[in-house]
Scaffold this active site. Structure first.
Site, PDB file in Angstrom:
ATOM      1  N   SER A 103      41.808  42.603  38.549  1.00  9.20           N
ATOM      2  CA  SER A 103      42.166  41.799  37.377  1.00  9.20           C
ATOM      3  C   SER A 103      41.817  42.506  36.077  1.00  9.20           C
ATOM      4  O   SER A 103      40.861  43.275  36.014  1.00  9.20           O
ATOM      5  CB  SER A 103      41.444  40.454  37.400  1.00  9.20           C
ATOM      6  OG  SER A 103      41.768  39.749  36.211  1.00  9.20           O
ATOM      7  N   GLY A 104      42.614  42.209  35.067  1.00 15.08           N
ATOM      8  CA  GLY A 104      42.330  42.776  33.750  1.00 15.08           C
ATOM      9  C   GLY A 104      43.554  43.422  33.130  1.00 15.08           C
ATOM     10  O   GLY A 104      43.482  43.946  32.022  1.00 15.08           O
ATOM     11  N   LYS A 150      41.222  36.392  44.218  1.00 15.19           N
ATOM     12  CA  LYS A 150      42.009  36.833  43.063  1.00 15.19           C
ATOM     13  C   LYS A 150      43.091  35.802  42.740  1.00 15.19           C
ATOM     14  O   LYS A 150      43.376  35.508  41.577  1.00 15.19           O
ATOM     15  CB  LYS A 150      42.637  38.210  43.338  1.00 15.19           C
ATOM     16  CG  LYS A 150      43.650  38.676  42.283  1.00 15.19           C
ATOM     17  CD  LYS A 150      42.991  38.872  40.936  1.00 15.19           C
ATOM     18  CE  LYS A 150      43.824  39.307  39.772  1.00 15.19           C
ATOM     19  NZ  LYS A 150      45.218  39.459  39.767  1.00 15.19           N
ATOM     20  N   HIS A 156      41.445  32.980  40.977  1.00 13.11           N
ATOM     21  CA  HIS A 156      41.145  33.479  39.628  1.00 13.11           C
ATOM     22  C   HIS A 156      42.379  33.296  38.737  1.00 13.11           C
ATOM     23  O   HIS A 156      42.291  32.827  37.607  1.00 13.11           O
ATOM     24  CB  HIS A 156      40.732  34.956  39.716  1.00 13.11           C
ATOM     25  CG  HIS A 156      40.820  35.715  38.420  1.00 13.11           C
ATOM     26  ND1 HIS A 156      42.032  36.106  37.867  1.00 13.11           N
ATOM     27  CD2 HIS A 156      39.873  36.128  37.556  1.00 13.11           C
ATOM     28  CE1 HIS A 156      41.809  36.723  36.721  1.00 13.11           C
ATOM     29  NE2 HIS A 156      40.511  36.756  36.516  1.00 13.11           N
ATOM     30  N   ASN A 157      43.539  33.663  39.256  1.00 11.36           N
ATOM     31  CA  ASN A 157      44.773  33.523  38.460  1.00 11.36           C
ATOM     32  C   ASN A 157      45.097  32.055  38.194  1.00 11.36           C
ATOM     33  O   ASN A 157      45.580  31.713  37.121  1.00 11.36           O
ATOM     34  CB  ASN A 157      45.945  34.198  39.169  1.00 11.36           C
ATOM     35  CG  ASN A 157      45.877  35.708  39.072  1.00 11.36           C
ATOM     36  OD1 ASN A 157      44.837  36.280  38.797  1.00 11.36           O
ATOM     37  ND2 ASN A 157      46.983  36.377  39.313  1.00 11.36           N
ATOM     38  N   GLU A 204      42.993  31.016  35.487  1.00 13.73           N
ATOM     39  CA  GLU A 204      43.559  31.623  34.269  1.00 13.73           C
ATOM     40  C   GLU A 204      44.706  30.745  33.727  1.00 13.73           C
ATOM     41  O   GLU A 204      44.796  30.514  32.513  1.00 13.73           O
ATOM     42  CB  GLU A 204      44.052  33.019  34.654  1.00 13.73           C
ATOM     43  CG  GLU A 204      44.705  33.837  33.581  1.00 13.73           C
ATOM     44  CD  GLU A 204      45.230  35.161  34.180  1.00 13.73           C
ATOM     45  OE1 GLU A 204      44.469  35.871  34.870  1.00 13.73           O
ATOM     46  OE2 GLU A 204      46.414  35.471  33.957  1.00 13.73           O
TER      47      GLU A 204
END
Ligand SMILES: NC(=O)c1ccc[n+]([C@@H]2O[C@H](COP(=O)([O-])OP(=O)(O)OC[C@H]3O[C@@H](n4cnc5c(N)ncnc54)[C@H](OP(=O)(O)O)[C@@H]3O)[C@@H](O)[C@H]2O)c1
Length: 480
Positions: free
Chosen positions: A131-132, A186, A189-190, A193
């Site tokens: 991520s990033g 992940k 995480h999204n 987000e």
């Protein structure tokens, strides 16, 4: 040429930048891409950016044989079939003990399927969330590797250096767990987000549409917020966005951007998983629904003609009070959103026996990734205090923070409703809190209805066991 330490296949935005990052940290790297012009482009960039040890190859055989054994190749190609095709290309040249790492946003079950298939050929496999975006990949992403622990240990030294470094809590990487856990984490995480971005957009909408703040006032407000408990990458870039003028015309660029949000699917997967696991995630769901509704631009334009009229109350608004209320509402809503995301991960972890460490996840999200925020430190501490926390909301510190912000939060949601401004994320968060904190919900009525029409039975508050009532007969008899 001496053998390189690692290889990377797939040199679009993420691959190219991650390869340069790895090389910059002192690990010579071989690179390969299906379309060979990207190989040359990457090697050229490596020269320009400091003669970095990046070695390009136009064919997979020489690419693979340029890497020291056991060989490790990171893949950064489009998720799905391209990953299978790239694995087939690479595996033809790899040997027992070698390892493939998929760094894409892959569906976790694909990773589990591939890990098994690789095992049969004596190859190791990792599914690693990265991520990033472009900037993170180049200068330090948050890395979420899951799968073969042996493979992780072999490249741990690289990952520890390549990941974002946070002064008080270390490199933003940890071994997540077995199987597809890295991809799953992940994915959530999204989803988180999505929630964060939606909540920020709602704060903007209330301040702009009800508070009548200008872009330069919004820039100031968000910059100010970024000095306190909301300090985060997303708040910081939001402040920047409000300050950017349109180079192709009058005014600010943000006002010229079409109000249609795109997406690539990880938010949708998160919501689907929440449903599969029976975990309530209304804030994340609201953010996904908002993207769907944003896509109906033409329909919304037509509807706005049907439902014309001024929905504002016309009542004066105390700007300073509104700004402070919205700040608090945003923070409280965010706590609920993260509580939902963490609960999805917790539920999946127990279903799959992954044994995931939620505090450690909060730690590796503190830098490099899109949701990086000072607030994650508090989440880490909450799970350190109690690794089996039922819900972030009941951690004593978060519980107090919610209580302190409740009044402002309710004021903002009511104000938005009264002014015809939708705040689906903030409202969903508040409803989540209001449902979670009540010892008795109207679910008794729903269960009674279910038993009435479907004989689904019910439990009683005062006696144990399962009950069924002939509601219809009793009701009919009582009407005679
Ligand atoms: N972009 C981001 O900000 C971001 C952030 C986090 C994670 N990710 C994830 O990271 C991965 C890479 O993302 P990206 O944006 O850099 O690239 P991308 O646009 O998702 O994919 C382009 C890359 O995939 C290769 N590719 C596509 N089809 C292929 C096939 N059939 N066989 C072999 N190679 C194939 C392309 O090769 P050619 O050049 O030959 O077409 C190119 O190297 C994705 O899973 C993405 O979801 C992206």
């Amino acid at each position: 040429m001496a053998l390189t330490r690692i290889g990377l296949a797939g040199l679009a935005v993420m691959g190219q930048n991650l390869a340069l990052n790895i090389a910059e940290k002192g690990f010579p790297i071989s690179v390969y891409n299906r379309t060979t012009s990207k190989v040359d482009e990457t090697v050229q960039r490596a020269k320009v950016e400091g003669n970095l040890p990046v070695y390009g190859f136009h064919d997979p055989a020489s690419f693979v044989s340029s890497i020291q054994k056991p060989r490790v190749v990171i893949m950064l190609v489009k998720a799905g079939a391209p990953v299978d095709q790239t694995i087939a290309t690479l595996a033809a040249h790899l040997e027992q003990g070698d390892c493939i790492i998929d760094g894409g946003n892959e569906w976790y079950e694909n990773t589990e399927r591939r890990e098994k298939a690789m095992e049969e050929h004596g190859l190791l496999y990792l599914g690693m969330g990265v991520s990033g975006g472009e900037e993170g990949a180049r200068n330090g992403p948050s890395l979420m590797p899951g799968g073969s622990f042996e493979a992780y240990k072999y490249i741990e030294d690289i990952l520890l250096k390549v990941a974002a470094q946070v002064p008080d809590s270390g490199p933003c990487v940890t071994y997540i767990g077995k199987g597809g856990s890295g991809n799953f984490v992940k994915m959530v995480h999204n989803g988180i987000e999505y929630g964060d971005m939606q909540l920020i957009a709602e704060a903007y909408d209330v301040l702009k549409s009800v508070g009548k703040l200008t872009n330069s006032e919004l820039q100031q407000v968000f910059s100010e917020w970024n000095k306190g408990e909301l300090l985060s990458f997303l708040i910081e870039i939001t402040a920047d966005i409000f300050g950017i003028k349109d180079e192709q015309g009058e005014g600010y660029l943000v006002d010229k951007v079409l109000d249609k949000t795109g997406m690539k699917g990880t938010g949708k997967w998160t919501v689907q998983q929440a449903a599969e696991l029976s975990v309530a995630a209304p804030t994340i769901e609201a953010s996904l629904d908002s993207r769907f509704l944003s896509g109906l631009k033409d329909e919304r334009v037509e509807a706005s003609k049907i439902f014309q009229g001024d929905y504002s109350t016309g009542l004066p608004v105390d700007k300073a009070q509104l700004i402070e209320d919205v700040r608090q509402a945003l923070y409280a809503s965010k706590i609920c959103s993260y509580a939902q995301g963490m609960n999805i991960i917790k539920a999946k972890s127990s279903e799959k026996g992954w044994g995931l460490n939620l505090g450690e996840l909060a730690r590796i999200w503190k830098g490099g990734c899109i949701i990086r925020a000072i607030f994650l430190d508090r989440i880490k501490k909450a799970y350190d205090r109690n690794p089996n926390l039922a819900n972030l909301l009941v951690d004593p510190e978060f519980a107090q923070e919610i209580m302190d912000r409740q009044a402002a939060w309710r004021r903002v949601v009511c104000l938005a409703i009264n002014n015809g401004v939708s705040t689906p994320g903030m409202s969903a968060s508040l409803a989540y809190f209001d449902s979670y904190r009540r010892d008795r919900l109207p679910a008794n009525l729903v269960q009674a209805q279910r038993d009435y029409f479907g004989a689904h039975t019910y439990e009683r508050v005062d006696m144990s066991g399962s009950y069924h009532t002939e509601w219809f007969k009793i009701a009919r008899n009582s009407k005679i």
